[in-house]
Design a protein around this motif. Structure first.
Motif, PDB file in Angstrom:
ATOM      1  N   LYS A   1       6.089  23.431  58.902  1.00  0.00           N
ATOM      2  CA  LYS A   1       6.911  23.602  57.782  1.00  0.00           C
ATOM      3  C   LYS A   1       8.536  23.998  58.378  1.00  0.00           C
ATOM      4  N   GLU A   2       8.654  25.332  59.456  1.00  0.00           N
ATOM      5  CA  GLU A   2       9.512  25.935  59.205  1.00  0.00           C
ATOM      6  C   GLU A   2      10.183  25.448  60.198  1.00  0.00           C
ATOM      7  N   GLN A   3       8.980  24.916  61.685  1.00  0.00           N
ATOM      8  CA  GLN A   3      10.486  24.226  62.633  1.00  0.00           C
ATOM      9  C   GLN A   3      10.558  22.487  61.879  1.00  0.00           C
ATOM     10  N   PHE A   4      10.683  22.364  60.459  1.00  0.00           N
ATOM     11  CA  PHE A   4      10.659  20.738  60.374  1.00  0.00           C
ATOM     12  C   PHE A   4      11.957  21.266  59.387  1.00  0.00           C
ATOM     13  N   GLU A   5      11.947  22.787  58.748  1.00  0.00           N
ATOM     14  CA  GLU A   5      12.894  22.507  58.014  1.00  0.00           C
ATOM     15  C   GLU A   5      14.173  22.757  59.058  1.00  0.00           C
ATOM     16  N   GLU A   6      13.887  23.570  60.221  1.00  0.00           N
ATOM     17  CA  GLU A   6      15.385  24.136  60.890  1.00  0.00           C
ATOM     18  C   GLU A   6      16.293  22.307  61.844  1.00  0.00           C
ATOM     19  N   ILE A   7      15.153  21.519  61.100  1.00  0.00           N
ATOM     20  CA  ILE A   7      15.884  19.592  61.660  1.00  0.00           C
ATOM     21  C   ILE A   7      16.106  19.113  60.633  1.00  0.00           C
ATOM     22  N   ALA A   8      15.277  19.585  59.372  1.00  0.00           N
ATOM     23  CA  ALA A   8      15.166  18.657  58.036  1.00  0.00           C
ATOM     24  C   ALA A   8      16.612  17.637  57.803  1.00  0.00           C
ATOM     25  N   ASP A   9      18.196  18.102  58.103  1.00  0.00           N
ATOM     26  CA  ASP A   9      18.665  17.398  58.117  1.00  0.00           C
ATOM     27  C   ASP A   9      19.126  16.208  58.771  1.00  0.00           C
ATOM     28  N   VAL A  10      18.472  16.944  60.257  1.00  0.00           N
ATOM     29  CA  VAL A  10      18.673  15.587  61.158  1.00  0.00           C
ATOM     30  C   VAL A  10      17.787  14.311  60.823  1.00  0.00           C
ATOM     31  N   ALA A  11      16.276  15.266  60.377  1.00  0.00           N
ATOM     32  CA  ALA A  11      15.285  14.298  60.325  1.00  0.00           C
ATOM     33  C   ALA A  11      15.632  13.096  59.481  1.00  0.00           C
ATOM     34  N   HIS A  12      16.430  13.616  58.005  1.00  0.00           N
ATOM     35  CA  HIS A  12      16.947  12.718  56.726  1.00  0.00           C
ATOM     36  C   HIS A  12      17.623  12.056  57.352  1.00  0.00           C
ATOM     37  N   ALA A  13      18.231  12.225  58.360  1.00  0.00           N
ATOM     38  CA  ALA A  13      19.772  11.475  58.630  1.00  0.00           C
ATOM     39  C   ALA A  13      19.369   9.992  59.218  1.00  0.00           C
ATOM     40  N   LEU A  14      17.419  10.774  60.383  1.00  0.00           N
ATOM     41  CA  LEU A  14      17.562   9.219  61.229  1.00  0.00           C
ATOM     42  C   LEU A  14      16.809   9.097  60.525  1.00  0.00           C
ATOM     43  N   GLU A  15      15.675   9.241  59.194  1.00  0.00           N
ATOM     44  CA  GLU A  15      14.857   8.500  58.777  1.00  0.00           C
ATOM     45  C   GLU A  15      15.940   7.113  58.056  1.00  0.00           C
ATOM     46  N   LYS A  16      16.901   7.800  57.229  1.00  0.00           N
ATOM     47  CA  LYS A  16      18.177   6.902  56.768  1.00  0.00           C
ATOM     48  C   LYS A  16      18.110   5.950  57.576  1.00  0.00           C
ATOM     49  N   ARG A  17      18.541   6.253  59.006  1.00  0.00           N
ATOM     50  CA  ARG A  17      19.394   5.285  59.921  1.00  0.00           C
ATOM     51  C   ARG A  17      18.306   4.052  60.058  1.00  0.00           C
ATOM     52  N   GLY A  18      16.517   4.901  59.482  1.00  0.00           N
ATOM     53  CA  GLY A  18      15.633   3.754  60.069  1.00  0.00           C
ATOM     54  C   GLY A  18      15.071   4.367  61.852  1.00  0.00           C
ATOM     55  N   THR A  19      15.599   5.421  62.447  1.00  0.00           N
ATOM     56  CA  THR A  19      14.759   5.372  63.983  1.00  0.00           C
ATOM     57  C   THR A  19      13.647   6.308  63.893  1.00  0.00           C
ATOM     58  N   LEU A  20      13.459   7.569  62.475  1.00  0.00           N
ATOM     59  CA  LEU A  20      12.574   7.805  62.174  1.00  0.00           C
ATOM     60  C   LEU A  20      11.587   7.614  60.999  1.00  0.00           C
ATOM     61  N   LYS A  21      10.532   8.164  60.935  1.00  0.00           N
ATOM     62  CA  LYS A  21       9.800   8.207  59.223  1.00  0.00           C
ATOM     63  C   LYS A  21       9.119   9.967  59.315  1.00  0.00           C
ATOM     64  N   ILE A  22       9.319   9.974  57.726  1.00  0.00           N
ATOM     65  CA  ILE A  22       8.385  11.411  57.512  1.00  0.00           C
ATOM     66  C   ILE A  22       7.649  11.508  57.397  1.00  0.00           C
ATOM     67  N   TYR A  23       6.722  11.947  57.803  1.00  0.00           N
ATOM     68  CA  TYR A  23       5.034  12.093  57.510  1.00  0.00           C
ATOM     69  C   TYR A  23       4.317  13.145  57.031  1.00  0.00           C
ATOM     70  N   ARG A  24       4.273  13.213  55.986  1.00  0.00           N
ATOM     71  CA  ARG A  24       3.911  14.531  55.210  1.00  0.00           C
ATOM     72  C   ARG A  24       2.453  14.941  55.279  1.00  0.00           C
ATOM     73  N   LYS A  25       1.673  16.081  55.582  1.00  0.00           N
ATOM     74  CA  LYS A  25       0.531  16.577  56.345  1.00  0.00           C
ATOM     75  C   LYS A  25      -0.674  15.451  55.330  1.00  0.00           C
ATOM     76  N   ALA A  26      -0.479  15.233  54.316  1.00  0.00           N
ATOM     77  CA  ALA A  26      -1.471  14.196  53.610  1.00  0.00           C
ATOM     78  C   ALA A  26      -1.727  12.944  53.547  1.00  0.00           C
ATOM     79  N   GLU A  27      -0.534  12.935  54.354  1.00  0.00           N
ATOM     80  CA  GLU A  27      -0.808  11.287  54.928  1.00  0.00           C
ATOM     81  C   GLU A  27      -0.995  10.798  56.267  1.00  0.00           C
ATOM     82  N   LEU A  28      -0.842  11.914  57.009  1.00  0.00           N
ATOM     83  CA  LEU A  28      -1.094  12.519  58.225  1.00  0.00           C
ATOM     84  C   LEU A  28      -2.658  12.598  58.859  1.00  0.00           C
TER      85      LEU A  28
END
Lengths: 423, 423
Positions: free
Chosen positions: B96-123
């Motif tokens: 959770k902590e590691q994700f939060e550090e790069i959450a903004d980047v991750a969401h931006a990359l997700e919008k760009r279509g280069t990244l998919k974010i999986y939550r634990k339940a999905e994983l």
């Protein structure tokens, strides 16, 4: 016995750090260890020990140098401890092209009052030298260029590096700090933060601390470690895989006692400073000439580019006759026949990225290096930053009250203004 | 015979540079020299050869990787030359902590279509592993952390580094380039630009050029020189006093052929990619596991911090049992008993400042290094920049038409965005 703070290196950077550690934490048990027999016997003693305030374009460089120079002036003037500071000025001689590259900066510095710009006509009245080399084939081969401008740095000069080192040493001793000389540090000891008693500790997944150093005279343990080992810093850090982005280059100084009247007149060039002596003068080629007022000698130097990174400290007399004399005598024909009276060599710890110093923390260890030939003139500020970093602070208080973030000189993510006032 | 362009190093960086030199200058007499018996036998062959497009926060890193990956995909898809590229995806497991550090980047990359974010339940539905370690004392000691998120990089996977090297080799040969293998370059030859025939040339005031190299098989002369010698680059440049701000660290890979049904099921994890195979997976600890589809093996690796800078390439079996296996088996209990079937070690040429590559020119020499473990995935772009720089151009054309200033990766005055997407 374990020291609270073990400082490797009794040059200016190590000394300033130890001094500021004790200033903030008088109870700390501080030990400074050095390979030589006293403080400041390495690059510190071998330096030309010039200082310049206000003469940098990088705001970081300016902050480090200005506050350090002010601190040294405070010591000499208010504390009454003679550091041998001579405010003879810097005279940076430039071609028209060289001047134009930094004209904006020069005019800004002139407005700020830290720089005076002399035109050739004015210079000619004050300084006896050759200014023009058009049609001189030998000059062209030697890369000798016309002198069109002189930039005179007012709050500049040189300091007695030994005296500065002794000042720090004496204050450190007064505050209860200890020295161990003639001791060569061979490696830094890595330990896991939490010892498990398993083979091959620390494992790669264990957090580490730097527990001290192995020396040629046994182990020295410490709670906190400062590495300020000058040209040997990278050799201590490379085995840990920690990059200090700095490597040492030999820099040589050759001295000459003026014999002829013309040579003496050059040494005692009037008009630039109250001392009535030649300022610390830099030629368009990068060569410098320094008149040492107390010794009555000239000091000559030149920083060559193609020079191996190595902690080699052996001066080479050939270097003077090959690379310095032919150029100096073109500019100053009165130096004809100037032989080497004395010579020595020290090390610049060069940070090739931006020529700003390098100060960073890893675990319980702080590294201070990379001053790139201006360790003395920025030393006090570097020591304050290293000490603050060692105590986990995010800002360091510099002399005069200005603050600087302690991560400003960190390697990782480094992004400093490039210094354009290089000569 | 003097080569027009002599390239030292037949790894991806040297090959890509030679290829782009010949692409722009088909008449050039290009010679690539290497210590090994064929191309790409050093760090290139020893790499995990992962590639990721779009998964960098530094715009420079993104530009270099995206255009290189597109070029490789072009070769494989349009040219029909199999590079063994497998778009299995990157799965970056985060707390959770590691994700939060790069959450903004991750969401931006997700919008760009280069990244998919999986939550634990999905994983948990897709990937059989341990996700929680609360109260597990051993996990705590090992630094094993909970898995809360999975960041899935779509345009990511791995390439066959040998095939990529052979592609470049064959194209270079077709275009008339030459190779000289089994030749160890010992030093770079420095000459004055204008020879005067005096002793101890070049003098410090002479402009220099790099005239070629001395090897264990004699002298190789060249008009222009490219140094792309991987973990030996600094050893060639240090004697010249040129800092490439990069040093080598050993990086090891250990492989294991699944024996049990549970191990085979892990290798053939479905749902992430069309291949129905475990993606290139990075644990919160920094350990990675790669399923090699063609070999049917697992590849394990971990980049340790405290590791000497050294061109040592000897794999250490202990390293697996000490530093990789205990962590891997915590996350993947089905790997219980996984012994080392095969292992090898290569070198990362680490630029500690910003982990972007280092490409610069001095006189007639261009240096390409510092790719910090991503030389293959950025190799084509680096080669284009190095080739353009060698021909004195201020911009390089990358694959797909984007341009980059050729001084972008220069050491002096370097100021690049710090990469925050490091795993």
């Amino acid at each position: 016995m374990e020291a609270d703070v073990l400082v490797v290196g009794a040059g200016i950077l190590g000394l300033a750090t130890a001094y500021h550690v004790l200033s903030r934490d008088p109870e700390a048990n501080v030990l400074v260890v050095d390979r030589m027999g006293d403080v400041g016997q390495g690059a510190t003693a071998k330096s030309a020990a010039g200082f310049r305030a206000g003469l940098f374009t990088s705001s970081t460089n300016r902050l480090l140098s200005d506050t350090s120079v002010d601190f040294y002036l405070h010591i000499q003037r208010e504390e009454g401890y003679d550091l041998g500071m001579e405010l003879v000025g810097y005279l940076i001689l430039r071609t028209k092209e060289q001047f134009e590259e930094i004209a904006d900066v020069a005019h800004a510095l002139e407005k700020r009052g830290t720089l005076k710009i002399y035109r050739k006509a004015e210079l000619k009245k004050m300084l006896e030298m050759n200014y023009e080399f058009d049609g001189d084939e030998e000059a062209e081969i030697l890369g000798v260029k016309n002198v069109d401008y002189g930039l005179f740095g007012v709050k500049c000069g040189y300091i007695d590096a030994d005296k500065l080192a002794y000042y720090y040493r004496d204050r450190i001793k007064e505050m209860g700090g200890n020295f161990q000389f003639n001791t060569k540090v061979e490696r830094i000891i890595v330990e896991p933060e939490i010892k498990l008693g398993i083979p091959r500790e620390p494992r790669a997944w264990q957090k580490v601390r730097f527990a001290g150093v192995e020396t040629n005279k046994g182990t020295l343990k410490a709670e906190k470690l400062v590495i300020a080992a000058g040209g040997w810093t990278h050799l201590l850090l490379d085995p840990l895989g920690i990059d200090c982005i700095s490597k040492p280059k030999k820099r040589q100084i050759f001295t000459f006692r003026p014999r002829t009247e013309a040579q003496k007149a050059l040494l005692n060039t009037k008009g630039f400073n109250d001392e009535g002596i030649l300022p610390f003068t830099f030629l368009p080629t990068g060569h410098y000439i320094r008149a040492d007022r107390r010794d009555g000698t000239f000091w000559f130097g030149f920083s060559d580019e193609i020079r191996p990174f190595s902690p080699d400290e052996e001066p080479e007399e050939n270097y003077y006759y090959d690379n310095i004399y032919p150029i100096m005598v073109k500019y100053f024909p009165q130096l004809e026949g100037a032989r080497v009276d004395n010579m020595w060599a020290g090390l610049y710890m060069l940070n090739s990225v931006d020529h700003n110093p390098v100060v960073f923390r890893r675990s319980n260890m702080v590294v201070a290096t990379g001053a790139s030939g201006s360790g003395i003139l920025k030393g006090d500020a570097i020591g304050r930053i290293a000490a603050a970093l060692l105590y986990g602070e995010t800002y360091a208080d510099l002399y005069g009250g200005e603050k600087i973030p302690t991560n400003k000189l960190e390697v990782v993510g480094r992004s400093l203004e490039t210094e354009s006032f290089v000569f």
